[in-house]
Design a protein around this motif. Structure first.
Motif, PDB file in Angstrom:
ATOM      1  N   LEU A 195       0.826  -1.209   0.000  1.00 13.04           N
ATOM      2  CA  LEU A 195       0.000   0.000   0.000  1.00 13.04           C
ATOM      3  C   LEU A 195       0.855   1.252   0.000  1.00 13.04           C
ATOM      4  N   LYS A 196       1.949   1.222   0.725  1.00 11.76           N
ATOM      5  CA  LYS A 196       2.815   2.389   0.829  1.00 11.76           C
ATOM      6  C   LYS A 196       3.963   2.367  -0.171  1.00 11.76           C
ATOM      7  N   ALA A 197       3.981   1.389  -1.077  1.00 15.24           N
ATOM      8  CA  ALA A 197       5.004   1.280  -2.138  1.00 15.24           C
ATOM      9  C   ALA A 197       6.409   1.302  -1.550  1.00 15.24           C
ATOM     10  N   ILE A 198       6.642   0.414  -0.618  1.00 16.11           N
ATOM     11  CA  ILE A 198       7.930   0.333   0.061  1.00 16.11           C
ATOM     12  C   ILE A 198       8.974  -0.285  -0.883  1.00 16.11           C
ATOM     13  N   ASP A 199      10.171   0.296  -0.888  1.00 11.64           N
ATOM     14  CA  ASP A 199      11.262  -0.239  -1.697  1.00 11.64           C
ATOM     15  C   ASP A 199      11.729  -1.578  -1.128  1.00 11.64           C
ATOM     16  N   TYR A 200      12.344  -2.364  -1.973  1.00 12.22           N
ATOM     17  CA  TYR A 200      12.910  -3.666  -1.608  1.00 12.22           C
ATOM     18  C   TYR A 200      11.860  -4.673  -1.157  1.00 12.22           C
ATOM     19  N   PHE A 201      10.625  -4.463  -1.466  1.00 11.82           N
ATOM     20  CA  PHE A 201       9.556  -5.381  -1.076  1.00 11.82           C
ATOM     21  C   PHE A 201       8.817  -5.773  -2.347  1.00 11.82           C
ATOM     22  N   GLY A 202       9.501  -6.542  -3.175  1.00 10.80           N
ATOM     23  CA  GLY A 202       8.981  -6.857  -4.496  1.00 10.80           C
ATOM     24  C   GLY A 202       7.971  -7.986  -4.497  1.00 10.80           C
ATOM     25  N   TYR A 203       7.198  -8.042  -5.567  1.00 11.10           N
ATOM     26  CA  TYR A 203       6.159  -9.049  -5.680  1.00 11.10           C
ATOM     27  C   TYR A 203       6.735 -10.458  -5.838  1.00 11.10           C
ATOM     28  N   GLY A 204       7.857 -10.572  -6.496  1.00 12.60           N
ATOM     29  CA  GLY A 204       8.490 -11.882  -6.634  1.00 12.60           C
ATOM     30  C   GLY A 204       8.923 -12.454  -5.293  1.00 12.60           C
ATOM     31  N   LEU A 205       9.457 -11.605  -4.440  1.00 13.82           N
ATOM     32  CA  LEU A 205       9.864 -12.068  -3.116  1.00 13.82           C
ATOM     33  C   LEU A 205       8.659 -12.414  -2.253  1.00 13.82           C
TER      34      LEU A 205
END
Length: 172
Positions: free
Chosen positions: A54-64
């Motif tokens: 929701l907050k578009a946090i970096d390093y929190f990708g959909y693949g992971l």
């Protein structure tokens, strides 16, 4: 505090810390019941995934996030891909909500989170019921939804404090 922000290793570690917490939570259990009270559990992974997407946090990708779902399925003996699909449903809902919201508030985020986890848990439990013939305890489902919904409010403030204090994030 400025020394901590200048240290790139520590700063990168703080950026990936939510992802590490996600993997720790999926290694722990799908529904966290830390108090030992029957039927009282919550999905910490749902809260974390919803907040970070929701907050578009970096390093929190959909693949992971997808890989975390596969790990969760393996640890809990669920059909492979079911948790990943549920996590992706949460990502889709939160990304959609982020894109349509003009003025985000905690109340809007919180109420949309209830809709999101209700749909996600329904998909999860109905697929387990229809395809894999498992029994569903609806009291557990309702208590889990309600507890996760209430705890989102608490974790929302904790995550906001974390990102503002350590990362100085402007998108939170």
């Amino acid at each position: 505090m400025t020394e901590l922000r200048q240290n790139t290793f520590f700063k990168n570690f703080l950026k990936i810390l939510p992802l590490l917490v996600l993997f720790i939570s999926v290694f722990n259990e799908f529904d966290a019941n830390y108090f030992g009270i029957p039927f009282l559990s919550f999905n910490f992974a749902y809260i974390l995934i919803y907040y970070c997407t929701l907050k578009a946090i970096d390093y929190f990708g959909y693949g992971l996030i997808f890989i975390a779902g596969l790990v969760n399925d393996t640890v809990n003996g669920l059909p492979l891909g079911l948790s990943s699909f549920c996590y992706m449903v949460i990502c889709v809902f939160s990304s959609y909500f982020r894109s349509i919201t003009l003025r985000p508030t905690i109340m809007k985020d919180w109420l949309f989170f209830l809709i999101t986890i209700s749909v996600t848990n329904s998909i999860n439990y109905l697929s387990l019921l229809f395809y894999f013939d498992t029994s569903i305890d609806y009291r557990f489902l309702l208590v889990n939804n309600f507890t996760t919904f209430l705890l989102f409010f608490f974790f929302y403030f904790i995550f906001n404090i974390y990102y503002e204090k350590f990362l100085g994030s402007s998108n939170v």
